[in-house]
Design an enzyme around this catalytic site. Structure first.
Site, mmCIF file in Angstrom:
data_model
loop_
_atom_site.group_PDB
_atom_site.id
_atom_site.type_symbol
_atom_site.label_atom_id
_atom_site.label_comp_id
_atom_site.label_asym_id
_atom_site.label_seq_id
_atom_site.Cartn_x
_atom_site.Cartn_y
_atom_site.Cartn_z
ATOM 1 N N HIS A 242 62.611 12.048 -64.538
ATOM 2 C CA HIS A 242 63.935 12.195 -65.130
ATOM 3 C C HIS A 242 64.968 12.521 -64.056
ATOM 4 C CE1 HIS A 242 66.915 14.527 -67.725
ATOM 5 N NE2 HIS A 242 66.879 13.328 -68.268
ATOM 6 N N HIS B 59 74.790 10.932 -64.097
ATOM 7 C CA HIS B 59 74.667 11.399 -65.480
ATOM 8 C C HIS B 59 76.001 11.756 -66.129
ATOM 9 C CE1 HIS B 59 74.136 14.460 -68.665
ATOM 10 N NE2 HIS B 59 73.114 13.704 -69.009
#
Length: 238
Positions: free
Chosen positions: A3, A49
């Site tokens: 991740h 992100h």
């Protein structure tokens, strides 16, 4: 699946979604990386992100409102440049990438990069937005693997009937707020449809063991070191 490249591995602290983190995960032996996508005001797709630069770089501003000529000056944790999607694809041609499109303006530029680099078969594309999932499917067609969108996940979770979706997998949390998303029934129905179930973001070894014992197909983790240890212990690290 690493991740953001394994954002909480001690070697990667402060370097999420950077080449440093991606290379570290690949060096550990990971063959699946997760990253997020935003597009700049002039349509350049970056692995990042947040919708703003502020939290993890030495610059500030909303990415969708800035041209790449400005965004490229930012440094993650003051040191690492923000990678382009095209750079990640080029650097890791043998690695599978899970791409989470974070904003509407990123859909078409992402599709263009994947077409141009002939990388459709290298990726799975997901988004919290069902509309973005539908749109990227329309753009790239049946070759593209996608996650289920939120509406598709809800239908499969709460309505026990066959769901006709081209999605390849469900990428879900165990719990969202007060709602338990992952249940034995959901896992059973997904597998009956030939769909994989990936659970995020799992950083505790006990939870990793429990979910793997339950039959989930993939775990998305920030602690790439701990998941690797768990899989080695189980004889599942290849």
């Amino acid at each position: 699946m690493a991740h953001r490249g394994g954002a909480l591995h001690p070697a990667n602290l402060g370097y999420e979604n950077s080449m440093h983190a991606f290379e570290h995960a690949v060096g550990l032996g990971y063959r699946y990386l997760e990253t997020d996508l935003h597009a700049t005001s002039d349509g350049v797709v970056i692995a990042f992100h947040d919708h703003r630069l502020d939290r993890v770089t030495d610059r500030a501003g909303v990415i969708s409102q800035l041209p790449w000529s400005e965004v490229k000056k930012a440094r993650i944790n003051g040191h690492e440049p923000i990678p382009l999607l095209s750079e990640v694809l080029e650097r890791f041609p043998a690695i599978r990438l899970n791409l989470d499109i974070k904003a509407d303006n990123g859909v078409l530029p992402t599709a263009e990069v994947l077409r141009k680099m002939d990388a459709i078969d290298q990726v799975c594309v997901s988004s919290f937005s069902q509309a973005r999932v539908w749109r990227i499917r329309r753009e790239l067609g049946e070759r593209l693997a996608t996650g289920f969108g939120q509406q598709e996940i809800a239908r499969l979770r709460f309505a026990p009937f066959r769901l006709n979706s081209p999605g390849a997998c469900l990428q879900i949390p165990e719990v969202f707020g007060r709602i338990r998303v992952l249940t034995p029934g959901l896992l059973r129905r997904a597998h009956a449809l030939g769909k994989q179930v990936h659970v995020w973001t799992i950083d505790d070894p006990a939870a990793m063991h429990r979910l793997l014992d339950a039959g989930v197909d993939g775990l998305i983790t920030d602690r790439t070191d701990l998941l690797r240890d768990v899989l080695i212990e189980r004889g599942q690290w290849k």
